[in-house]
Design a protein around this motif. Structure first.
Motif, PDB file in Angstrom:
ATOM      1  N   GLN A  82      26.117  18.121  46.167  1.00 47.63           N
ATOM      2  CA  GLN A  82      25.256  17.656  45.068  1.00 47.63           C
ATOM      3  C   GLN A  82      23.981  18.217  44.919  1.00 47.63           C
ATOM      4  O   GLN A  82      23.049  17.781  44.219  1.00 47.63           O
ATOM      5  N   LYS A  83      23.840  19.364  45.632  1.00 43.59           N
ATOM      6  CA  LYS A  83      22.800  20.065  45.501  1.00 43.59           C
ATOM      7  C   LYS A  83      22.728  21.025  44.213  1.00 43.59           C
ATOM      8  O   LYS A  83      23.871  21.579  43.971  1.00 43.59           O
ATOM      9  N   LEU A  84      21.398  21.317  43.806  1.00 45.85           N
ATOM     10  CA  LEU A  84      21.276  22.383  42.761  1.00 45.85           C
ATOM     11  C   LEU A  84      21.570  23.762  43.254  1.00 45.85           C
ATOM     12  O   LEU A  84      21.081  24.175  44.201  1.00 45.85           O
ATOM     13  N   TRP A  85      22.399  24.376  42.723  1.00 41.79           N
ATOM     14  CA  TRP A  85      22.713  25.872  42.623  1.00 41.79           C
ATOM     15  C   TRP A  85      22.194  26.565  41.543  1.00 41.79           C
ATOM     16  O   TRP A  85      22.313  26.216  40.417  1.00 41.79           O
ATOM     17  N   ILE A  86      21.494  27.776  41.709  1.00 42.74           N
ATOM     18  CA  ILE A  86      21.013  28.496  40.402  1.00 42.74           C
ATOM     19  C   ILE A  86      21.326  29.761  40.701  1.00 42.74           C
ATOM     20  O   ILE A  86      21.777  30.485  41.870  1.00 42.74           O
ATOM     21  N   HIS A  87      21.310  30.703  39.668  1.00 39.63           N
ATOM     22  CA  HIS A  87      21.176  32.393  39.923  1.00 39.63           C
ATOM     23  C   HIS A  87      19.876  32.582  39.041  1.00 39.63           C
ATOM     24  O   HIS A  87      19.645  31.907  38.302  1.00 39.63           O
ATOM     25  N   GLU A  88      19.609  33.971  39.388  1.00 38.52           N
ATOM     26  CA  GLU A  88      18.427  34.369  38.461  1.00 38.52           C
ATOM     27  C   GLU A  88      18.454  35.975  38.426  1.00 38.52           C
ATOM     28  O   GLU A  88      19.225  36.644  39.333  1.00 38.52           O
ATOM     29  N   PRO A 110      18.062  26.079  45.391  1.00 45.40           N
ATOM     30  CA  PRO A 110      16.591  25.593  45.582  1.00 45.40           C
ATOM     31  C   PRO A 110      16.330  24.318  45.976  1.00 45.40           C
ATOM     32  O   PRO A 110      16.780  23.262  45.716  1.00 45.40           O
ATOM     33  N   GLU A 111      15.428  24.296  47.163  1.00 47.40           N
ATOM     34  CA  GLU A 111      14.905  22.990  47.780  1.00 47.40           C
ATOM     35  C   GLU A 111      13.457  22.883  47.432  1.00 47.40           C
ATOM     36  O   GLU A 111      12.827  23.757  47.088  1.00 47.40           O
ATOM     37  N   ALA A 112      13.309  21.670  47.646  1.00 44.71           N
ATOM     38  CA  ALA A 112      11.833  20.949  47.326  1.00 44.71           C
ATOM     39  C   ALA A 112      10.776  21.654  47.931  1.00 44.71           C
ATOM     40  O   ALA A 112      10.701  21.900  49.293  1.00 44.71           O
ATOM     41  N   GLY A 113       9.896  22.313  47.081  1.00 39.85           N
ATOM     42  CA  GLY A 113       8.686  22.863  47.553  1.00 39.85           C
ATOM     43  C   GLY A 113       8.817  24.339  48.161  1.00 39.85           C
ATOM     44  O   GLY A 113       7.881  24.805  48.282  1.00 39.85           O
TER      45      GLY A 113
END
Lengths: 382, 382
Positions: free
Chosen positions: B236-242, B254-257
């Motif tokens: 349930q963690k966010l995954w992104i690509h860029e 991406p983890e907090a901070g």
């Protein structure tokens, strides 16, 4: 720079080494993602070289698969064969295979080597140790410390790479000898990582010690044919890669007692395209940490631990036979996050990859006139 | 099978939908590593479609970058534009971008959408929510809940994907607006993952709440231009690509901070080949879990959660613009262990990838006459 080389023969083992001058091949330059590469031929005239180990004086031990062990100096001089190598089964993929120094080499001069050993029933992977007498170019006190049982006919899937664990025990990768139907049988030696003591004894903390129906020398299993192995520089864990059938060559981090799947689960197909096994995932079977599909036919591997190219520090370099290239796997926090394919234009079967004491990568090319190559990276400016 | 389609126009929003019969395009079949694929065109005539969301009744909401939102039914019928979409900055990469349903959609009919908003100084990414009145094809109670500050000129790097976290807060990816020199400045909105409440408020547990000089809506930063985001089905963690500049498109979790590097560390080069930044690794900066070099220009992503193709379960599918393909990333235990490139022969810029309620993958092609494609996999026999 002048290089020296001598092509020895198996019957000339006791002739004193003679060196002949040879013109230095020009270095080739390549651009890669994170480094500019210079590639030089250190030595040539080696017949299917397979394993490479650096001696404390900077020279190298190089095995030739037909059964010869040679000393190669930094300027390309190739010695006569070292005497005392046991008879090998030099057929198909079999022969004299890997070589490494013992952890106590400085005191004992011990080396360890693997080979396909002929015997009743055919051949099997064996590992021996010996003391290296460099002055006499001879092995002394040769002791066989491991024999794959049972031997079988045919020349496929012997493994075999050797890596010492930091605790002084020895990892040996052995193939399934092309006996897929016995690759999950733990009463025999097929498709395994073996862990033994340097004298051949069984470490008491091996996972199957005292377990009925499982050989105590087995560390992990379900590895079809592993021809690459190295210790991760930070975790000190063993990493290996292994050949698949058609598609699905794997990188694994073998843990004690675990099953890496072959042939029950895997990511490939049979040669020619048929399916077999039970898919790609199953409870009780481990997943690889990386796989190649199509197969590249990996052989040899080493981690780059130098800080000369910071972007490479910790990366894993893998040779490829069928795909004729060197692979850089960018490793961060135990994950492979990127693959770069290098030296495709050089178009050689790369059999072995070892970082040298100078921070260069040394490669063996698998050919009748095989070479030792030195790949020296320079970081790009930032 | 008969498909129906209507190409609407922006000025015909209130005209009742009319459907015209259209011959069904033939499905194409493809072989892939682990599945046989059937590809069909669900709908066409969409102008640069960008975002896709499934309605509870099986229809889809599709954005068109010039500023239109449409309803597409399962048989390819395309509605007139939904009225009430705010004015968008439809230039370059800007326009109407992503669309998702609110977690409370069943009761509230709320949808959330992102767009390039024109205003003082140029344009910036904004996010609004509204109630969707399907009968009237209208948005009601439109509220802007986020505005990237400050706006700036030019049409590059708006992000922007929307994902609800299971706790009910909303992640928004925003690009650096091609202002590399301000991409690490946390007093403005550049190159970040934003986390807000659905009403635009700041969650109290955001990492920079109460931290001087850091905006409280920021979840993570150093993300150059993320156009793909999804929740991992297990963690349930966010995954992104860029998107990278030239080389080095990344997948991150991406983890907090945390700081994901751009432009201080990265794996690419400047357009044209120059180096910038400080290399690929630095203390205090996170590594990606995967990167592409050369850049594929990723857009859109979703995890495959169906068990119809067991080898695909948990895998991540990513669209590619420049490389005109669909990528399958085999994800096991939070690692990407393999990349497969699909649909290269289809030769379309893939803008969005979403798994449908039927277990097929739905794709948007980025073109003046863009399409909704349905990719239905069938497992290979084992």
């Amino acid at each position: 720079m002048i290089r020296f080389m001598l092509v020895g023969t198996a019957t000339a083992a006791l002739v004193a080494a003679v060196t002949l001058p040879q013109p230095a091949p020009a270095a080739q330059s390549f651009e890669s993602e994170q480094a500019t590469l210079e590639l030089e031929t250190v030595a040539d005239g080696l017949e299917h070289p397979w394993g490479l180990a650096f001696l404390p004086d900077g020279r190298m031990l190089v095995t030739e698969r037909p059964g010869r062990l040679r000393v190669v100096d930094r300027d390309g001089g190739v010695s006569e064969p070292v005497s005392g190598v046991p008879e090998v089964y030099a057929s198909g993929q079999g022969g004299l295979l890997d070589v490494i120094l013992g952890p106590d080499h400085a005191e004992t001069k011990r080396i360890y080597f693997s080979y396909a050993e002929p015997g009743e029933g055919g051949a099997g992977t064996a590992v021996a140790r010996a003391r290296l007498d460099l002055d006499a170019l001879a092995l002394r006190d040769v002791e066989v410390i491991f024999r794959q049982q049972p031997k079988t006919r045919g020349g496929r899937h012997f493994g075999s790479r050797l890596v010492f664990k930091p605790d002084g025990t020895l990892f040996i990768t052995i193939g399934d000898r092309a006996e897929r139907e016995r690759a999950q049988n733990l009463t025999i030696n097929r498709a395994q990582v073996i862990r033994i003591r340097p004298d051949g004894g069984i470490p008491r903390d091996n996972p199957f010690v005292g377990v009925e129906g499982r050989l105590p020398e087995v560390w992990s299993y379900g590895h079809r044919n592993a021809q690459g192995a190295a210790l991760h520089p930070d975790s000190q864990k063993l990493w290996i890669h292994e050949h698949a059938a058609q598609g699905g060559d794997e990188v694994n981090i073998p843990e004690a007692g675990k099953n890496y799947g072959w042939p029950t689960i895997h990511y490939g197909e049979d040669y020619g395209g048929g399916q077999f096994g039970e898919g790609t995932k199953k409870a009780g079977f481990e997943q690889p940490i990386y796989y190649w599909d199509p197969s590249i036919a990996p052989s040899g591997m080493d981690f780059y631990t130098s800080d000369k190219v910071p972007a490479w520090t910790g990366d894993l370099f893998v040779g490829a036979l069928a795909f004729r290239m060197l692979v850089r796997l960018d490793v961060e926090q135990g994950r492979i996050i990127h693959e770069e394919r290098l030296l495709e234009d050089v178009d050689e079967r790369i059999r072995a990859v070892d970082q040298g004491p100078d921070g260069s990568l040394y490669l063996l090319t698998d050919a009748p006139d095989g070479r030792v190559l030195r790949l020296t990276p320079a970081p790009k400016e930032w």
